[in-house]
Design a protein around this motif. Sequence first.
Motif, PDB file in Angstrom:
ATOM      1  N   VAL A   1      38.983  35.865  34.716  1.00 24.20           N
ATOM      2  CA  VAL A   1      40.570  36.024  35.465  1.00 24.20           C
ATOM      3  C   VAL A   1      41.718  36.374  34.567  1.00 24.20           C
ATOM      4  CG1 VAL A   1      42.099  34.565  36.886  1.00 24.20           C
ATOM      5  CG2 VAL A   1      39.562  34.362  37.197  1.00 24.20           C
ATOM      6  N   SER A   2      42.420  37.296  34.822  1.00 21.06           N
ATOM      7  CA  SER A   2      43.541  37.465  34.056  1.00 21.06           C
ATOM      8  C   SER A   2      44.927  37.672  35.035  1.00 21.06           C
ATOM      9  CB  SER A   2      43.499  39.033  33.468  1.00 21.06           C
ATOM     10  OG  SER A   2      43.185  40.025  34.415  1.00 21.06           O
ATOM     11  N   ILE A   3      46.096  37.669  34.430  1.00 20.28           N
ATOM     12  CA  ILE A   3      47.256  37.576  35.166  1.00 20.28           C
ATOM     13  C   ILE A   3      47.956  39.028  35.125  1.00 20.28           C
ATOM     14  CG2 ILE A   3      49.502  36.362  35.200  1.00 20.28           C
ATOM     15  CD1 ILE A   3      47.490  34.645  36.332  1.00 20.28           C
ATOM     16  N   SER A   4      48.590  39.598  36.241  1.00 21.30           N
ATOM     17  CA  SER A   4      49.234  40.899  36.155  1.00 21.30           C
ATOM     18  C   SER A   4      50.339  40.814  35.215  1.00 21.30           C
ATOM     19  CB  SER A   4      49.412  41.284  37.627  1.00 21.30           C
ATOM     20  OG  SER A   4      50.183  40.272  38.056  1.00 21.30           O
TER      21      SER A   4
ATOM     22  N   VAL B   1      51.075  30.243  43.519  1.00 25.20           N
ATOM     23  CA  VAL B   1      51.768  30.786  42.434  1.00 25.20           C
ATOM     24  C   VAL B   1      51.621  32.298  42.564  1.00 25.20           C
ATOM     25  CG1 VAL B   1      52.113  31.227  40.036  1.00 25.20           C
ATOM     26  CG2 VAL B   1      51.728  28.887  40.832  1.00 25.20           C
ATOM     27  N   THR B   2      50.132  32.895  42.974  1.00 21.44           N
ATOM     28  CA  THR B   2      49.679  33.849  43.526  1.00 21.44           C
ATOM     29  C   THR B   2      49.073  33.880  44.558  1.00 21.44           C
ATOM     30  OG1 THR B   2      47.759  33.742  42.316  1.00 21.44           O
ATOM     31  CG2 THR B   2      49.500  34.413  40.727  1.00 21.44           C
ATOM     32  N   PRO B   3      48.557  35.050  45.255  1.00 27.12           N
ATOM     33  CA  PRO B   3      47.783  35.258  46.540  1.00 27.12           C
ATOM     34  C   PRO B   3      46.431  34.859  45.972  1.00 27.12           C
ATOM     35  CG  PRO B   3      49.346  37.033  46.455  1.00 27.12           C
ATOM     36  CD  PRO B   3      49.390  36.341  45.015  1.00 27.12           C
ATOM     37  N   PRO B   4      45.723  33.956  46.862  1.00 26.07           N
ATOM     38  CA  PRO B   4      44.293  33.741  46.289  1.00 26.07           C
ATOM     39  C   PRO B   4      43.396  35.138  46.304  1.00 26.07           C
ATOM     40  CG  PRO B   4      44.690  32.970  48.362  1.00 26.07           C
ATOM     41  CD  PRO B   4      45.660  33.413  47.975  1.00 26.07           C
TER      42      PRO B   4
ATOM     43  N   ALA C   1      36.025  32.044  45.127  1.00 25.52           N
ATOM     44  CA  ALA C   1      37.265  31.953  45.338  1.00 25.52           C
ATOM     45  C   ALA C   1      38.056  31.436  44.280  1.00 25.52           C
ATOM     46  CB  ALA C   1      37.418  31.143  46.609  1.00 25.52           C
ATOM     47  N   ILE C   2      39.156  32.072  44.099  1.00 20.22           N
ATOM     48  CA  ILE C   2      40.088  31.509  42.820  1.00 20.22           C
ATOM     49  C   ILE C   2      41.662  31.484  43.353  1.00 20.22           C
ATOM     50  CG2 ILE C   2      40.891  32.008  40.673  1.00 20.22           C
ATOM     51  CD1 ILE C   2      38.392  33.885  40.196  1.00 20.22           C
ATOM     52  N   LYS C   3      42.249  30.329  43.132  1.00 27.23           N
ATOM     53  CA  LYS C   3      43.579  30.362  43.487  1.00 27.23           C
ATOM     54  C   LYS C   3      44.389  29.703  42.188  1.00 27.23           C
ATOM     55  CE  LYS C   3      42.524  26.063  45.746  1.00 27.23           C
ATOM     56  NZ  LYS C   3      42.695  25.363  47.087  1.00 27.23           N
TER      57      LYS C   3
ATOM     58  N   GLN D   1      55.875  38.550  41.427  1.00 28.42           N
ATOM     59  CA  GLN D   1      55.394  39.925  40.712  1.00 28.42           C
ATOM     60  C   GLN D   1      53.672  39.575  40.244  1.00 28.42           C
ATOM     61  OE1 GLN D   1      57.976  40.455  37.411  1.00 28.42           O
ATOM     62  NE2 GLN D   1      59.620  39.748  38.669  1.00 28.42           N
ATOM     63  N   LEU D   2      53.385  38.299  40.419  1.00 26.00           N
ATOM     64  CA  LEU D   2      52.092  37.764  39.860  1.00 26.00           C
ATOM     65  C   LEU D   2      50.981  38.003  40.622  1.00 26.00           C
ATOM     66  CD1 LEU D   2      53.120  34.321  38.317  1.00 26.00           C
ATOM     67  CD2 LEU D   2      52.454  36.327  36.999  1.00 26.00           C
ATOM     68  N   GLN D   3      49.875  38.449  40.083  1.00 24.22           N
ATOM     69  CA  GLN D   3      48.633  38.699  40.695  1.00 24.22           C
ATOM     70  C   GLN D   3      47.532  38.297  39.984  1.00 24.22           C
ATOM     71  OE1 GLN D   3      48.275  40.071  44.173  1.00 24.22           O
ATOM     72  NE2 GLN D   3      50.342  40.421  44.093  1.00 24.22           N
ATOM     73  N   LEU D   4      46.521  37.677  40.541  1.00 23.60           N
ATOM     74  CA  LEU D   4      45.311  37.296  39.891  1.00 23.60           C
ATOM     75  C   LEU D   4      44.404  38.616  39.652  1.00 23.60           C
ATOM     76  CD1 LEU D   4      44.394  33.816  41.225  1.00 23.60           C
ATOM     77  CD2 LEU D   4      45.054  34.521  38.923  1.00 23.60           C
ATOM     78  N   ARG D   5      43.643  38.596  38.891  1.00 26.88           N
ATOM     79  CA  ARG D   5      42.693  39.724  38.647  1.00 26.88           C
ATOM     80  C   ARG D   5      41.255  39.236  38.221  1.00 26.88           C
ATOM     81  NH1 ARG D   5      46.441  43.883  35.308  1.00 26.88           N
ATOM     82  NH2 ARG D   5      47.831  44.685  37.192  1.00 26.88           N
ATOM     83  N   LEU D   6      40.239  39.738  38.725  1.00 26.58           N
ATOM     84  CA  LEU D   6      38.969  39.396  38.453  1.00 26.58           C
ATOM     85  C   LEU D   6      38.504  40.306  37.394  1.00 26.58           C
ATOM     86  CD1 LEU D   6      36.602  37.217  38.869  1.00 26.58           C
ATOM     87  CD2 LEU D   6      35.566  38.647  40.551  1.00 26.58           C
ATOM     88  N   ASP D   7      38.184  40.065  36.294  1.00 29.25           N
ATOM     89  CA  ASP D   7      37.862  41.042  35.054  1.00 29.25           C
ATOM     90  C   ASP D   7      36.284  41.137  34.963  1.00 29.25           C
ATOM     91  OD1 ASP D   7      40.378  41.318  34.754  1.00 29.25           O
ATOM     92  OD2 ASP D   7      40.475  40.637  32.596  1.00 29.25           O
TER      93      ASP D   7
END
Length: 203
Positions: free
Chosen positions: A64-67, A191-194, A168-170, A41-47
């Motif tokens: 960076v935030s978490i979905s 844990v999330t897709p990069p 690049a963020i992972k 369910q987790l996704q990284l977001r660039l704010d």
Amino acid sequence: MQRQHSFFSRVSTCTLLMVVWLCAIFPATSVAQTAASAEQQLQLRLDNFLLDTLDDKLELRFGVSISDLEALKQILRDGAVVNLTSSASLSPKSTIIPRGALVEIEGLSSLQMDPLTREFILSEPDRDIPNRNKSLKQLLDSTWLNMSLPLCNLSKLSHDSEYVVDLAIKLEHADVPPWLTKTLFFWSWDVTPPINYSMTFTF
């Protein structure tokens, strides 16, 4: 008749051992599947993603935030330690032959939960005292939403020249999660897709 009785005794013993083995495996598998479901369910977001100058230096600022914070909380409550790695590079823009990067830099932070105090803890290599907060949202708002990486001195850049900044963020497990110590299937460190972003600018 005695031999037949002995045979059935061995069969019963083997059956009992198989049942005990399955009971030991399936609860661990169930926990792992629950954790894996939370991770899906987790996704990284660039704010935000911008360049700034500070004391004659070029700096990359981003957040960076978490979905799904609840899913991340569950992973941390289960004992996992996760690492957020941010890698940035600055290169001259080239349309023909790619040039080497002027700068390559990496930022790292580790996130976990203290089972005794029920606090979430975020540690960084260049900070002696980690950030702690019982609210995961408040902790991440004050850290991951306000991140920066120093790129280079402005004197290294040429006026009227184009440059490219890559980020690049992972988010990965720092170690094998506790719920996987008794399971026997393939597992990913992610844990999330990069996520990857690029920015072109003229100095």
